[in-house]
Scaffold this active site. Structure first.
Site, short mmCIF file in Angstrom:
data_model
loop_
_atom_site.label_atom_id
_atom_site.label_comp_id
_atom_site.label_asym_id
_atom_site.label_seq_id
_atom_site.Cartn_x
_atom_site.Cartn_y
_atom_site.Cartn_z
N GLU A 100 0.83 -1.20 0.00
CA GLU A 100 0.00 0.00 0.00
C GLU A 100 0.87 1.25 0.00
O GLU A 100 1.93 1.28 0.63
CB GLU A 100 -0.92 -0.01 1.23
CG GLU A 100 -1.97 1.07 1.26
CD GLU A 100 -3.00 0.81 2.35
OE1 GLU A 100 -3.56 -0.31 2.38
OE2 GLU A 100 -3.23 1.71 3.18
N ASP A 102 0.19 5.35 0.71
CA ASP A 102 -0.88 6.18 1.28
C ASP A 102 -0.63 7.67 1.25
O ASP A 102 0.43 8.14 1.67
CB ASP A 102 -1.07 5.83 2.77
CG ASP A 102 -1.72 4.50 3.00
OD1 ASP A 102 -2.24 3.92 2.06
OD2 ASP A 102 -1.68 4.03 4.16
N GLU A 104 -3.10 10.40 3.21
CA GLU A 104 -4.31 10.62 4.00
C GLU A 104 -4.29 12.06 4.51
O GLU A 104 -3.26 12.53 5.02
CB GLU A 104 -4.40 9.64 5.17
CG GLU A 104 -4.74 8.23 4.77
CD GLU A 104 -5.02 7.34 5.97
OE1 GLU A 104 -6.14 6.84 6.10
OE2 GLU A 104 -4.10 7.16 6.78
#
Length: 284
Positions: A100, A102, A104
Site C-alpha cells: 500500500e 498512502d 491521507e
C-alpha cells in the site's frame, strides 16, 4: 476551398480537444463503491465529489490495477471546520500481505492546518508514517498529489515538489512493493476517535455534509491491467518515469519541505522503536 479547409481544421481541433478532455474521465477510470449516492461524477466525467454526513461517508476505486506508474490526481479538500474527517487517497493490493502507498488528509478545526499523513506498506506491514503540514490552503483550490512508483523508489509529490522518498533497499533486507498490482482507492470518512489532535477534537456535525473534490486524473505514465486475467502492460511510448530518481534540485526541494513542514518522521521516533530504528532509516 480555404473556407472548407478552415472548417476541417476546426473540426479536427474540436475532436482532439474532446479526446483530451475524456482522457482523464472519472466515468472511464473509476467506479463509485460505497456511500449510497454520496459520491457522484459531474461535468461529463471531469469532476468527482465525495461527501460525508452523520450517516455515512463515501468512496470510489479505479477500474485498473497498477504495477508501477506516475499517477496524478488534483484534489480540493473539505473546507471550514473539518475536524474528525479523513480524506484518504491511496494505492493498495489485496490479501493478508498486501502492499500500500498512502496519502491521507486529516481534517482540523477552522484556521488550523490539515495534516498530510503518508505511509508505505510492504507485505502487510506499515509503521512507516511521515506527516506534514502543507505550505498552502488545500481547501481553497485544487492541488496535484502524485505517486511515482517504479522499481527504484516511491516518490510522493505535491504540486510537483517531492516531499518523501521510499527507496528500494531489498539488497539490505527491506521489503519493497514490486510484484502485487494495486488499485487506486479514495474515500471521505469520519475518524474523530484519532484523526484530529489524537481524537481530542470531535466532528461538528452541524457543518455536514462535508465534501472533497477530485479533478484531472492522469495515469498516462504507468503499467496497468484492466482484468485479473490479463498481463500488466506498460505505455511503450513513455517509460522514462520507470527509472526516475530525484535529482539534486529535487533533493533540495524535499529538504525544504521536510525541514519546514514535516511534523512526524518514524525514522526519528526512538521511543517508538526502543530496539532500534527500522533498517531503512539508517541507509542513504
Amino acid at each position: 476551398m480555404a473556407g472548407f479547409a478552415t472548417k476541417q481544421s476546426l473540426l479536427l481541433l474540436s475532436i482532439l480537444l474532446l479526446i483530451g478532455l475524456s482522457a482523464g474521465s472519472f466515468y472511464d477510470n473509476f467506479v463509485v463503491t460505497w456511500g449510497n449516492g454520496r459520491a457522484n461524477i459531474f461535468e461529463s466525467g471531469q469532476l468527482l465529489t465525495c461527501t460525508l454526513d452523520k450517516i455515512s461517508g463515501s468512496g470510489f476505486q479505479s477500474k485498473k490495477e497498477y504495477l508501477f506508474g506516475k499517477i496524478d490526481m488534483k484534489m480540493k479538500l473539505v473546507a471550514g471546520n473539518s475536524a474528525g474527517t479523513v480524506t484518504a487517497y491511496y494505492l493498495s493490493s489485496k490479501g493478508e500481505k498486501w502492499d500500500e502507498i498512502d496519502f491521507e488528509f486529516l481534517g482540523n478545526v477552522t484556521g488550523q492546518p490539515y495534516v498530510l499523513h503518508t505511509n508505505v506498506f510492504t507485505g502487510g506491514k506499515g509503521n512507516r508514517e511521515m506527516q506534514f503540514y502543507l505550505w498552502f490552503d488545500p481547501t481553497a483550490d485544487f492541488h496535484t498529489y502524485t505517486v511515482l512508483w517504479n522499481p527504484l523508489n516511491i516518490i510522493f509529490l505535491v504540486d510537483g515538489i517531492p516531499i518523501r522518498v521510499f527507496k528500494n533497499n531489498e539488497a539490505n533486507g527491506v521489503a519493497y512493493p514490486k510484484s502485487q498490482p494495486m488499485k487506486i482507492y479514495s474515500s471521505l470518512w469520519e475518524a474523530d476517535d484519532w484523526a484530529t489532535q489524537g481524537g481530542l477534537v470531535k466532528t461538528d456535525w452541524t457543518n455536514a455534509p462535508f465534501s472533497a473534490h477530485y479533478r484531472s486524473f492522469n495515469d498516462m505514465d504507468c503499467c496497468s491491467r484492466t482484468s485479473l486475467l490479463s498481463w500488466v502492460t506498460c505505455n511503450a511510448n513513455s517509460n522514462s518515469w520507470m527509472w526516475t530518481t530525484l535529482n539534486s534540485n529535487q533533493y533540495g526541494q524535499m529538504k525544504w519541505v521536510q525541514d519546514d513542514y514535516m511534523i512526524y518522521n518514524y525514522c526519528t521516533d526512538y521511543k517508538r522503536f526502543p530496539q532500534g530504528l527500522p533498517t531503512e532509516c539508517n541507509l542513504d
